[in-house]
Design an enzyme around this catalytic site. Structure first.
Site: not given
Ligand code: NI
Length: 279
Positions: A249-250, A253, A259
């Site tokens: 997830h990170e 980014h 999101h």
């Protein structure tokens, strides 16, 4: 700064190294569609895991409609293939009212509803596997160019000791699936480190969301990735597959801040890429 506030992720075993079989099911919800990476032999539960991961909806409040058939989280043992889903299949997500979901999110912040027994069992099995591996988690090395520049544990806790935390961060950084993503996406991350559950709680309360659980964040698109490694009891680490989901997830980014659909599309691609190494 892009943060992750969400619960447990996809379940997957670790070990086999097949390269094919991952395909995408198209899941629609409120006009957006999400490409969910699955394999025919995954249980249906992996789609509900994705829902929980991507949308932060507790699985017990969700169902899927596929060709007029309702698939519920309690059909979990059913395999994706048995449910008639294949590449490009369309499913519709139906989630219960926002009020119910908000209620459950609130109660999730209560450590008592998190399933300690489960977390501790996962942790025990992780430790066992580490020992079996003679301490070196994967026997792999990060890419020379596309890597986590430095790896640092936090020194505020002694149980488990910072040395173990650092070993876990090393294991995450040298996970063959993570190495592959870093290399092929040409990602660079300055620092990979941990934050304490107390710091995570503090950050969320400063954001005015004291009931949400902060699992990680990515500062300056790759400057630093910070993971909440430890369980809220400080008795151990979060389950490995859970940490991997937060890490992916990170890493997403590094490319996308908010999101939005772009974010979840890339997340799904990276997750699929990871799953090719771990099934
Ligand atoms: Ni995020």
């Amino acid at each position: 700064m892009a943060e992750e506030e969400q619960p447990r992720g996809l379940n997957h075993g670790v070990g086999r190294d097949d390269t094919d079989g991952v395909f995408f099911v198209s899941m629609s919800y409120k006009g957006l569609s999400y490409e969910v990476p699955v394999q025919a032999e995954d249980s249906l539960g992996s789609i509900f895991d994705f829902v929980q991961e991507a949308l932060d909806f507790p699985r017990e409040y969700c169902k899927l409609i596929s060709k007029g058939k309702t698939l519920r989280p309690d059909n979990e043992e059913l395999l994706v293939g048995e449910a008639g889903l294949s590449s490009g299949s369309k499913v519709m997500l139906v989630a219960s009212s926002a009020k119910d979901v908000a209620y459950v999110q609130k109660s999730r912040a209560d450590p008592l509803v998190k399933g300690f027994a489960e977390e501790e069992r996962d942790e025990a099995s992780r430790r066992k596997k580490m020992r079996a591996g003679g301490g070196t988690a994967w026997g792999t090395k990060q890419d020379a160019e596309y890597n986590f520049g430095s790896i640092k544990a936090e020194f505020k806790y002694s149980t488990p000791p910072p040395y173990d935390a650092e070993k876990l961060l090393q294991k995450l950084a040298t996970d063959p699936g993570i190495i592959e993503i870093m290399k092929t996406r040409q990602f660079k991350v300055g620092v990979l480190t941990e934050m304490s559950p107390a710091e995570a709680a503090d950050r969320m309360s400063k954001k005015g969301q004291p009931n949400m659980d902060l699992l990680g964040y990515n500062q300056n698109m790759g400057g630093m990735i910070v993971l909440k490694l430890r369980t809220d009891t400080l008795k151990g680490f979060r389950p490995y597959h859970d940490l991997i989901n937060t890490l992916i997830h990170e890493m997403t980014h590094n490319v996308w801040g908010p999101h939005d659909n772009n974010f979840w599309k890339l997340f799904a691609e990276l997750k699929a890429q990871y799953m090719r190494f771990h099934r």
